[in-house]
Design a protein around this motif. Structure first.
Motif, mmCIF file in Angstrom:
data_model
loop_
_atom_site.group_PDB
_atom_site.id
_atom_site.type_symbol
_atom_site.label_atom_id
_atom_site.label_comp_id
_atom_site.label_asym_id
_atom_site.label_seq_id
_atom_site.Cartn_x
_atom_site.Cartn_y
_atom_site.Cartn_z
ATOM 1 N N GLU A 256 0.802 -1.221 0.000
ATOM 2 C CA GLU A 256 0.000 0.000 0.000
ATOM 3 C C GLU A 256 0.839 1.278 0.000
ATOM 4 O OE1 GLU A 256 -2.955 -0.494 -0.634
ATOM 5 O OE2 GLU A 256 -3.165 -2.590 -0.067
ATOM 6 N N SER A 257 2.147 1.165 -0.121
ATOM 7 C CA SER A 257 3.008 2.345 -0.088
ATOM 8 C C SER A 257 2.972 3.073 -1.436
ATOM 9 C CB SER A 257 4.449 1.935 0.232
ATOM 10 O OG SER A 257 5.288 3.071 0.243
ATOM 11 N N PRO A 258 2.474 4.308 -1.488
ATOM 12 C CA PRO A 258 2.370 5.013 -2.768
ATOM 13 C C PRO A 258 3.709 5.259 -3.456
ATOM 14 C CG PRO A 258 0.964 6.050 -1.127
ATOM 15 C CD PRO A 258 1.828 5.060 -0.392
ATOM 16 N N ALA A 259 4.764 5.528 -2.700
ATOM 17 C CA ALA A 259 6.043 5.938 -3.294
ATOM 18 C C ALA A 259 6.579 4.914 -4.275
ATOM 19 C CB ALA A 259 7.073 6.202 -2.190
ATOM 20 N N GLN A 260 6.413 3.636 -3.969
ATOM 21 C CA GLN A 260 7.007 2.575 -4.774
ATOM 22 C C GLN A 260 6.058 2.037 -5.856
ATOM 23 O OE1 GLN A 260 7.095 2.562 -1.333
ATOM 24 N NE2 GLN A 260 9.225 3.266 -1.200
ATOM 25 N N HIS A 261 4.834 2.589 -5.958
ATOM 26 C CA HIS A 261 3.848 2.037 -6.887
ATOM 27 C C HIS A 261 3.239 3.145 -7.749
ATOM 28 C CE1 HIS A 261 4.067 -0.925 -3.540
ATOM 29 N NE2 HIS A 261 4.052 -1.786 -4.542
ATOM 30 N N VAL A 262 4.097 3.962 -8.342
ATOM 31 C CA VAL A 262 3.642 5.136 -9.086
ATOM 32 C C VAL A 262 3.198 4.822 -10.503
ATOM 33 C CG1 VAL A 262 5.078 6.709 -7.717
ATOM 34 C CG2 VAL A 262 5.998 5.696 -9.833
ATOM 35 N N GLY A 263 3.427 3.625 -10.990
ATOM 36 C CA GLY A 263 3.122 3.280 -12.375
ATOM 37 C C GLY A 263 1.717 3.658 -12.828
ATOM 38 N N PRO A 264 0.666 3.386 -12.013
ATOM 39 C CA PRO A 264 -0.692 3.715 -12.449
ATOM 40 C C PRO A 264 -0.946 5.212 -12.633
ATOM 41 C CG PRO A 264 -0.750 2.056 -10.717
ATOM 42 C CD PRO A 264 0.655 2.567 -10.779
ATOM 43 N N LEU A 265 -0.024 6.070 -12.165
ATOM 44 C CA LEU A 265 -0.212 7.514 -12.310
ATOM 45 C C LEU A 265 0.163 8.013 -13.702
ATOM 46 C CD1 LEU A 265 1.214 8.745 -8.878
ATOM 47 C CD2 LEU A 265 -1.138 8.095 -9.457
ATOM 48 N N ARG A 266 0.715 7.139 -14.521
ATOM 49 C CA ARG A 266 1.098 7.540 -15.877
ATOM 50 C C ARG A 266 -0.141 8.024 -16.644
ATOM 51 N NH1 ARG A 266 5.725 6.182 -17.909
ATOM 52 N NH2 ARG A 266 5.885 4.390 -16.482
ATOM 53 N N GLY A 267 -0.030 9.188 -17.259
ATOM 54 C CA GLY A 267 -1.148 9.761 -17.976
ATOM 55 C C GLY A 267 -2.051 10.619 -17.115
ATOM 56 N N MET A 268 -1.754 10.741 -15.834
ATOM 57 C CA MET A 268 -2.512 11.551 -14.890
ATOM 58 C C MET A 268 -1.681 12.770 -14.511
ATOM 59 S SD MET A 268 -3.994 10.326 -11.134
ATOM 60 C CE MET A 268 -4.452 8.731 -11.837
ATOM 61 N N GLY A 269 -2.326 13.897 -14.229
ATOM 62 C CA GLY A 269 -1.605 15.025 -13.664
ATOM 63 C C GLY A 269 -1.187 14.704 -12.241
ATOM 64 N N VAL A 270 0.058 14.983 -11.882
ATOM 65 C CA VAL A 270 0.602 14.631 -10.572
ATOM 66 C C VAL A 270 1.300 15.854 -9.978
ATOM 67 C CG1 VAL A 270 2.191 13.136 -9.290
ATOM 68 C CG2 VAL A 270 0.984 12.244 -11.298
#
Length: 354
Positions: A256-270
């Motif tokens: 559940e740690s966001p830092a290591q699982h950023v892949g799904p954010l591709r194509g999203m504004g961050v």
């Protein structure tokens, strides 16, 4: 400040139908109808005479009871909504920003109202702030205490609150009309939700979020939140939220740690915003908390860079160049309002809106 306003001619934004066009009571905020697993137990009421922000409460079987702070009723979830100016006069649809509060906090605070209203003057945006409890951590708990029952905060917010809002307000009920943000614990929640459900959100923002659950300091902060009476009564076992925090039983924390699982954010504004605590001898607790949140943001930034995911990272250090009154400490209103002001500009350049 520059606000981008674009037409929505072919987007279907101006059409109204069904429950989403729910009328307001005379002089009151919009009416809400039970549905999507939520029961309204306190009808919407304006916070003040400006008639932009209202609050109401709901119940849900996903979180039937929770640890309460002063003034809260276990099982009753306050939701605060800030409408764009002229919402009741113009029959159009608006994008929605879901903002998740920190720990130990609640959605309907004066600071949150200021943050939402001051940064959206003249902006066609609805802001929704749901209850996340003092220690909910925006996740479905692995081992909720039997006395409380399920603590499915993620299900509550993503599967119930979002369609409930879409059914009762004139929203753009699509990914391109939706963003999620949060501060502190809520910054974790915003990234957590965006990574789990990238189909729901076009933009994500974290304001001093604790984003790295592999950090022993961040784990200590979560564990402390389970034990502090100020975070809610009753307190809960340390393994309640993410499971046991020690290897080799810490798989829940790692997953559940966001830092290591950023892949799904591709194509999203961050976007991420953080100070470094400034002078650590002044208000040392808030300074150190911000400094350690800063460290988790650095880790997250590095993972975003390694994945080649475009993002905005605002490190405002001691706050001296960010906003008047901001000294880089954790949860400072002046820092948070400046964060939101900048973030609203970013997301309105991406979201579909009138």
């Amino acid at each position: 400040m520059i606000r981008r306003l674009t037409a929505l001619a072919a987007a279907g934004v101006l059409g109204l139908s069904g429950a989403s066009a729910t009328a307001s009571a005379a002089g009151g905020p919009p009416l809400f109808t039970d549905g999507h697993g939520l029961t309204v137990v306190s009808r919407p009421a304006w916070v003040d005479g400006n008639e932009r922000t209202f609050v109401f409460t709901v119940r849900t079987a996903q979180v039937p009871a929770y640890s309460v702070m002063e003034g809260q009723v276990s099982g009753e979830h306050t939701i605060m909504v800030t409408l764009p100016e002229g919402y009741d006069r113009v029959a159009t649809r608006y994008p929605v920003q879901y903002h998740l509060h920190g720990h130990p906090d609640r959605p309907n605070t004066v600071v949150n109202q200021r943050m939402f209203e001051e940064t959206t003057v003249g902006v066609p945006l609805i802001t929704v702030a749901p209850n996340g409890s003092g220690r909910g951590w925006y996740t479905n708990w692995r081992y909720p205490p039997a006395a409380l029952g399920p603590q499915n905060w993620e299900n509550f917010h993503l599967d119930q609150v979002i369609p409930f809002v879409d059914a009762n307000l004139r929203t753009i009920a699509r990914r391109d009309g939706r963003a999620v943000s949060g501060h502190s614990m809520g910054g974790f929640g915003a990234f957590h939700y965006a990574e789990h459900r990238p189909d729901l959100f076009a933009y994500v923002g974290s304001f001093s979020g604790g984003l790295d659950l592999l950090s022993q300091e961040q784990r200590a902060a979560v564990i402390a939140s389970t034990q502090l009476p100020g975070s809610g009564t009753p307190t809960v076992p340390v393994e309640s939220v993410f499971g046991p925090p020690i290897w080799p039983l810490d798989g829940g924390w790692n997953r559940e740690s966001p830092a290591q699982h950023v892949g799904p954010l591709r194509g999203m504004g961050v976007a991420m915003y953080t100070g470094n605590g400034g002078d650590l001898t002044v208000d040392p607790l808030q300074a150190v908390v911000e400094n350690r949140a800063w460290a988790t943001n650095i880790v997250t930034r590095d993972h975003l860079v390694a994945a080649g995911i475009p993002h905005t990272f605002v490190d405002y250090g001691d706050g001296s160049g960010w906003a008047e009154g901001c000294t880089g400490k954790h949860a400072q209103p002046s820092c948070l309002i400046a964060d939101m002001d900048h973030f609203v500009d970013l997301l309105m350049g991406t979201l579909t809106h009138p």
